[in-house]
Write a protein that holds these residues in place. Structure first.
Motif, PDB file in Angstrom:
ATOM      1  N   CYS B  32       0.264  -1.004   0.248  1.00  0.00           N
ATOM      2  CA  CYS B  32       0.507  -0.048  -0.016  1.00  0.00           C
ATOM      3  C   CYS B  32       1.216   1.355  -0.155  1.00  0.00           C
ATOM      4  O   CYS B  32       1.214   1.849   1.327  1.00  0.00           O
ATOM      5  CB  CYS B  32      -1.050  -0.009   1.150  1.00  0.00           C
ATOM      6  N   ARG B  33       1.386   2.106  -1.378  1.00  0.00           N
ATOM      7  CA  ARG B  33       2.507   2.363  -0.893  1.00  0.00           C
ATOM      8  C   ARG B  33       2.001   3.975  -0.570  1.00  0.00           C
ATOM      9  O   ARG B  33       2.902   5.128  -0.491  1.00  0.00           O
ATOM     10  CB  ARG B  33       2.228   2.991  -2.953  1.00  0.00           C
ATOM     11  N   THR B  34       0.736   4.044  -0.468  1.00  0.00           N
ATOM     12  CA  THR B  34       0.224   5.690  -0.244  1.00  0.00           C
ATOM     13  C   THR B  34       0.203   5.764   1.809  1.00  0.00           C
ATOM     14  O   THR B  34      -0.429   6.568   1.865  1.00  0.00           O
ATOM     15  CB  THR B  34      -0.782   6.498  -0.575  1.00  0.00           C
ATOM     16  N   ALA B  35       0.373   4.562   2.098  1.00  0.00           N
ATOM     17  CA  ALA B  35      -0.213   4.073   3.806  1.00  0.00           C
ATOM     18  C   ALA B  35       0.552   5.342   4.520  1.00  0.00           C
ATOM     19  O   ALA B  35       1.814   5.618   3.766  1.00  0.00           O
ATOM     20  CB  ALA B  35      -0.365   3.015   4.035  1.00  0.00           C
ATOM     21  N   THR B  67      -8.718   3.766  10.020  1.00  0.00           N
ATOM     22  CA  THR B  67      -6.931   2.855  10.700  1.00  0.00           C
ATOM     23  C   THR B  67      -6.982   1.548  10.746  1.00  0.00           C
ATOM     24  O   THR B  67      -7.793   0.954  11.416  1.00  0.00           O
ATOM     25  CB  THR B  67      -6.839   3.743  11.428  1.00  0.00           C
ATOM     26  N   VAL B  68      -6.228   1.040  10.114  1.00  0.00           N
ATOM     27  CA  VAL B  68      -5.721  -0.376  10.417  1.00  0.00           C
ATOM     28  C   VAL B  68      -4.618  -0.509  11.540  1.00  0.00           C
ATOM     29  O   VAL B  68      -3.942  -0.060  11.599  1.00  0.00           O
ATOM     30  CB  VAL B  68      -5.101  -0.912   9.390  1.00  0.00           C
ATOM     31  N   HIS B  69      -4.395  -0.856  12.802  1.00  0.00           N
ATOM     32  CA  HIS B  69      -3.700  -1.632  13.529  1.00  0.00           C
ATOM     33  C   HIS B  69      -3.257  -2.504  13.562  1.00  0.00           C
ATOM     34  O   HIS B  69      -4.070  -3.616  14.425  1.00  0.00           O
ATOM     35  CB  HIS B  69      -4.807  -1.216  14.687  1.00  0.00           C
ATOM     36  N   ALA B  85      -8.028 -11.026  11.943  1.00  0.00           N
ATOM     37  CA  ALA B  85      -8.103  -9.562  11.921  1.00  0.00           C
ATOM     38  C   ALA B  85      -9.264  -9.193  11.568  1.00  0.00           C
ATOM     39  O   ALA B  85      -9.826 -10.653  11.830  1.00  0.00           O
ATOM     40  CB  ALA B  85      -7.493 -10.088   9.625  1.00  0.00           C
ATOM     41  N   ALA B  86      -9.996  -8.681  12.030  1.00  0.00           N
ATOM     42  CA  ALA B  86     -10.823  -8.284  12.612  1.00  0.00           C
ATOM     43  C   ALA B  86     -11.255  -6.612  12.517  1.00  0.00           C
ATOM     44  O   ALA B  86     -10.455  -5.975  11.996  1.00  0.00           O
ATOM     45  CB  ALA B  86     -10.852  -8.135  14.379  1.00  0.00           C
ATOM     46  N   ALA B  87     -12.714  -6.596  12.467  1.00  0.00           N
ATOM     47  CA  ALA B  87     -12.744  -4.834  12.309  1.00  0.00           C
ATOM     48  C   ALA B  87     -14.054  -4.373  13.543  1.00  0.00           C
ATOM     49  O   ALA B  87     -15.100  -5.547  14.316  1.00  0.00           O
ATOM     50  CB  ALA B  87     -13.875  -4.763  11.099  1.00  0.00           C
ATOM     51  N   GLY B  88     -14.351  -3.487  13.692  1.00  0.00           N
ATOM     52  CA  GLY B  88     -15.112  -2.951  14.933  1.00  0.00           C
ATOM     53  C   GLY B  88     -14.964  -1.757  15.284  1.00  0.00           C
ATOM     54  O   GLY B  88     -13.831  -0.628  14.728  1.00  0.00           O
ATOM     55  N   ASP B  89     -16.341  -0.833  15.569  1.00  0.00           N
ATOM     56  CA  ASP B  89     -15.357   0.881  15.848  1.00  0.00           C
ATOM     57  C   ASP B  89     -15.127   1.305  15.092  1.00  0.00           C
ATOM     58  O   ASP B  89     -14.381   2.377  15.078  1.00  0.00           O
ATOM     59  CB  ASP B  89     -15.074   0.453  16.916  1.00  0.00           C
ATOM     60  N   GLU B  90     -15.121   1.452  13.940  1.00  0.00           N
ATOM     61  CA  GLU B  90     -15.054   1.065  12.785  1.00  0.00           C
ATOM     62  C   GLU B  90     -13.239   1.432  12.475  1.00  0.00           C
ATOM     63  O   GLU B  90     -12.354   2.618  11.930  1.00  0.00           O
ATOM     64  CB  GLU B  90     -15.431   3.151  12.212  1.00  0.00           C
ATOM     65  N   HIS B  91     -12.768   0.336  13.126  1.00  0.00           N
ATOM     66  CA  HIS B  91     -11.310   0.283  13.225  1.00  0.00           C
ATOM     67  C   HIS B  91     -10.794  -1.004  12.683  1.00  0.00           C
ATOM     68  O   HIS B  91     -12.141  -1.759  12.692  1.00  0.00           O
ATOM     69  CB  HIS B  91     -10.447   0.670  14.173  1.00  0.00           C
ATOM     70  N   LEU B  92      -9.363  -1.568  12.062  1.00  0.00           N
ATOM     71  CA  LEU B  92      -9.460  -2.854  11.535  1.00  0.00           C
ATOM     72  C   LEU B  92      -8.225  -3.007  12.127  1.00  0.00           C
ATOM     73  O   LEU B  92      -6.978  -2.325  12.154  1.00  0.00           O
ATOM     74  CB  LEU B  92      -8.879  -2.652  10.554  1.00  0.00           C
ATOM     75  N   PHE B  93      -8.036  -4.401  12.375  1.00  0.00           N
ATOM     76  CA  PHE B  93      -7.280  -4.940  13.550  1.00  0.00           C
ATOM     77  C   PHE B  93      -6.595  -6.363  12.985  1.00  0.00           C
ATOM     78  O   PHE B  93      -7.538  -6.845  12.122  1.00  0.00           O
ATOM     79  CB  PHE B  93      -7.611  -5.184  14.923  1.00  0.00           C
ATOM     80  N   VAL B  94      -5.055  -6.584  12.939  1.00  0.00           N
ATOM     81  CA  VAL B  94      -4.305  -7.366  12.588  1.00  0.00           C
ATOM     82  C   VAL B  94      -3.918  -7.729  13.456  1.00  0.00           C
ATOM     83  O   VAL B  94      -3.032  -6.852  14.318  1.00  0.00           O
ATOM     84  CB  VAL B  94      -3.823  -6.957  11.060  1.00  0.00           C
ATOM     85  N   GLY B  95      -3.526  -9.075  13.748  1.00  0.00           N
ATOM     86  CA  GLY B  95      -2.005  -9.835  14.787  1.00  0.00           C
ATOM     87  C   GLY B  95      -2.559 -11.317  14.741  1.00  0.00           C
ATOM     88  O   GLY B  95      -3.213 -11.818  14.113  1.00  0.00           O
ATOM     89  N   PRO B  96      -1.365 -11.709  15.756  1.00  0.00           N
ATOM     90  CA  PRO B  96      -1.696 -13.010  15.330  1.00  0.00           C
ATOM     91  C   PRO B  96      -2.663 -13.436  16.945  1.00  0.00           C
ATOM     92  O   PRO B  96      -2.793 -12.626  17.958  1.00  0.00           O
ATOM     93  CB  PRO B  96      -0.267 -13.807  16.501  1.00  0.00           C
ATOM     94  N   ASP B  97      -3.319 -14.703  16.587  1.00  0.00           N
ATOM     95  CA  ASP B  97      -4.119 -15.509  17.626  1.00  0.00           C
ATOM     96  C   ASP B  97      -3.080 -15.821  18.516  1.00  0.00           C
ATOM     97  O   ASP B  97      -3.695 -16.777  18.976  1.00  0.00           O
ATOM     98  CB  ASP B  97      -4.721 -16.538  16.730  1.00  0.00           C
ATOM     99  N   ALA B 140      -2.267  -6.383   6.589  1.00  0.00           N
ATOM    100  CA  ALA B 140      -2.382  -4.509   6.338  1.00  0.00           C
ATOM    101  C   ALA B 140      -2.568  -3.887   5.715  1.00  0.00           C
ATOM    102  O   ALA B 140      -3.761  -3.446   5.468  1.00  0.00           O
ATOM    103  CB  ALA B 140      -1.705  -4.413   7.800  1.00  0.00           C
ATOM    104  N   ALA B 141      -1.388  -4.805   4.922  1.00  0.00           N
ATOM    105  CA  ALA B 141      -1.710  -3.187   3.677  1.00  0.00           C
ATOM    106  C   ALA B 141      -2.827  -3.594   2.515  1.00  0.00           C
ATOM    107  O   ALA B 141      -3.241  -2.652   2.113  1.00  0.00           O
ATOM    108  CB  ALA B 141      -0.765  -3.098   2.221  1.00  0.00           C
ATOM    109  N   TYR B 142      -2.835  -5.137   2.134  1.00  0.00           N
ATOM    110  CA  TYR B 142      -4.136  -5.341   2.009  1.00  0.00           C
ATOM    111  C   TYR B 142      -5.587  -4.526   2.299  1.00  0.00           C
ATOM    112  O   TYR B 142      -6.866  -4.314   1.375  1.00  0.00           O
ATOM    113  CB  TYR B 142      -5.130  -6.736   1.664  1.00  0.00           C
ATOM    114  N   LEU B 143      -5.267  -4.752   3.379  1.00  0.00           N
ATOM    115  CA  LEU B 143      -7.350  -3.911   4.363  1.00  0.00           C
ATOM    116  C   LEU B 143      -6.949  -2.764   4.187  1.00  0.00           C
ATOM    117  O   LEU B 143      -7.784  -1.763   3.906  1.00  0.00           O
ATOM    118  CB  LEU B 143      -7.035  -4.683   5.702  1.00  0.00           C
TER     119      LEU B 143
END
Lengths: 267, 267, 267
Positions: B32-35, B67-69, B85-97, B140-143
């Motif tokens: 995501c070059r413009t992030a 925003t992607v966290h 990966a998760a979404a909620g409260d108008e934000h996105l989140f990525v991390g290991p389980d 994260a870049a994809y999202l």
């Protein structure tokens, strides 16, 4: 939205271990999504307003015209101390009214100075302990996005803001007395003696005294002396610096901030 | 490409001395070059998943919607532990389980949760020791670029992901027992006692016990007590904090993470 | 102006306490306002050109094609040592001619190499102690903005630039002798033994000797051994690494940079 992205610099005492800097950047991006944010430093010693004032003074000029410089060292956060925004020398500045912008005023760099009173900036939830994030970042973002200083509150006169005093450089005959102002990451000892001043003629330099040591070598570059050797030169901001070639001068000399530095000139 | 640049935050235990954070950012920019990438912190203690979970929980809300966290504290890197990966409260989140997103789930912030199985994200060379750079950053870049959660793999139920436990706050009569959760760069002692909770009525505050000391001063701002003086206030994330005005409270009190904190209320 | 923003990475020994990195970024933005700047690291040990050369070599490939990598570890700053810019493997590189780009040359990554002589880059005020900010940053920004290498000065042959030597890996019968090259933030011990080399067949790995200890466990991931246990694996850059699962291997083994590492293979 700008076609040229706005630049915002940050100077704080927040350190880099906590998420405070990141949260403040989030607030900046909420207000100005296209801003390019640059960390000037977050390693100002906690509550050291003067160190932040010096950092902004010596660094702002290296940024593009129109850059907004946000400086947050704010021991009185949450109290009634005002928040200021200023313009001058084609740059913009934001910080609390505690002296953090006062060296710019002293240097004659500030043309317009306003106190924040516009209730818009106080209407969102504001933490009493983090005005940097909750008030000053939205203000900096507003200015970065092209907002007008006149809209934030009344103009104030420079004499009505808090000034900090800094140790002065004094001349006694053929000697100039100054101080160690900063020791950098390399152990370079940076002084408060400006080299472009009319009172400093480096052509007549004889030697420099610091901590009982006599340093006779005024050079242009570190590598003009042998590795480990001590030297005196003009630093990258135009002040006199004591350094060692590829070695830590402050450790060698046992120097600390505030130590006296005496430069001797020939008659 | 977005007309509004995407924002991606990073929370890791990578530190800032090695090129790991930089390499991960390279992978984000490849995707995501413009992030706009913001460091929340890279000073999470090594392998301390809970500290990262708390940082994301208390910080995400200060960023723009969308925003992607990305949170990477990943002791099981290279094993078969899933990536979420998760979404909620108008934000996105990525991390290991491994619990890193579990406090968001516990707080009811997560609306949709997916497990990464799409082979596209495993097809480039993947180091067994750096899934942050080689899998999670591209995700994260994809999202951030507008990619759909549904495309990355199956939805999972919150009950099927790893949860971390956190020390609870307990009430005993007119006392509330909590813990030191974090000591910040200023030496401020941050607790796990939320002030907006219905069980905390600060109007009836009598005093706070920590390490054998009794602190009777509940204030709004640091500067309400004399310099060096200890105080209790609400921190910038809404939790009770013990601090000193322009001084290091943790050093004064000898406090460390996990120490008990007792708040006394009047009947 | 680019439709795709340029990426510029930074590798320096400036540390993060002083405003030097910020000032250099200001100079980059003056020259290329839309650049995305990424810190690779500013924690190169002061004046350690070889450490910077290794960082750039192992990290550049994780960035998008066209990225400009600026490396400033510059003990001879202000002297007549040349400044170089190079292109190869779809990336661009800028640094002083002191060996900082020489590992890229040794690896065969560099296709074109030019020495900076164009007076435009020397015409603005140039500090004798900060060519990174005053010469190399404007040069990197020029290249990031699409400027041509041919315009900066004459092409030079790789044999005419300063090369640094690095400790070599040597084979003695069924043993391979290498060295500790870096100890990272987690205490992982990174060696100079490349695993994709034809001389290294990990299928015949018997064990590794370091500091009098014998490590028989060659694994794919940290979590294959019990917490605290020592292990050997391939690091995220393709070299052999000694680590401990969720613990500090360098502390456990008392290892430092330069220590010998011996890998034993079966006949």
């Amino acid at each position: 939205m700008h076609s040229i992205p706005a630049v915002i610099t940050l100077t704080t005492d927040f350190g880099l271990t906590d998420p405070y800097v990141g949260q403040l950047k989030g607030a900046l991006l909420k207000g100005c999504r296209t801003a390019t944010i640059v960390d000037l430093t977050h390693a100002i010693p906690p509550w050291d307003v003067a160190a932040a004032a010096i950092t902004v003074r010596t660094s702002y000029v290296f940024f593009p015209s129109g850059t907004v410089h946000l400086a947050v060292v704010d021991p009185q956060v949450g109290s009634r101390r005002p928040i200021l925004a200023a313009a001058g020398d084609e740059h913009l500045f934001v910080g609390p009214d505690n002296g953090i912008l006062s060296l710019l005023i002293k240097d004659g760099r500030i043309e317009v100075l306003h106190r924040l009173t516009n209730p818009v900036f106080f209407s969102s939830p504001v933490s009493c302990t983090f005005h940097g994030r909750d008030i000053m970042a939205p203000l900096a973002a507003y200015l970065a996005g092209g907002g007008s200083l006149a809209d934030i509150g009344p103009a104030v006169a420079p004499r009505d803001v808090i000034m900090i005093s800094e140790p002065s450089v004094s001349r006694q005959g053929h000697r100039l007395h100054g101080q160690v102002r900063h020791i950098d990451h390399f152990g370079n000892i940076r002084t408060n003696i400006p080299c472009c001043s009319s009172s400093v003629d480096l052509c007549t330099f004889v030697g420099l005294e610091i901590g009982g040591c006599w340093l006779p070598h005024l050079v242009r570059t570190y590598s003009e002396v042998a590795p480990g050797g001590l030297l005196v030169l003009v630093d990258s901001s135009g002040y006199l610096e004591i350094a060692a070639n590829q070695a830590n001068a402050a450790l060698q000399l046992g120097s600390t901030i505030g130590d006296e530095v005496i430069v001797h000139f020939s008659p």
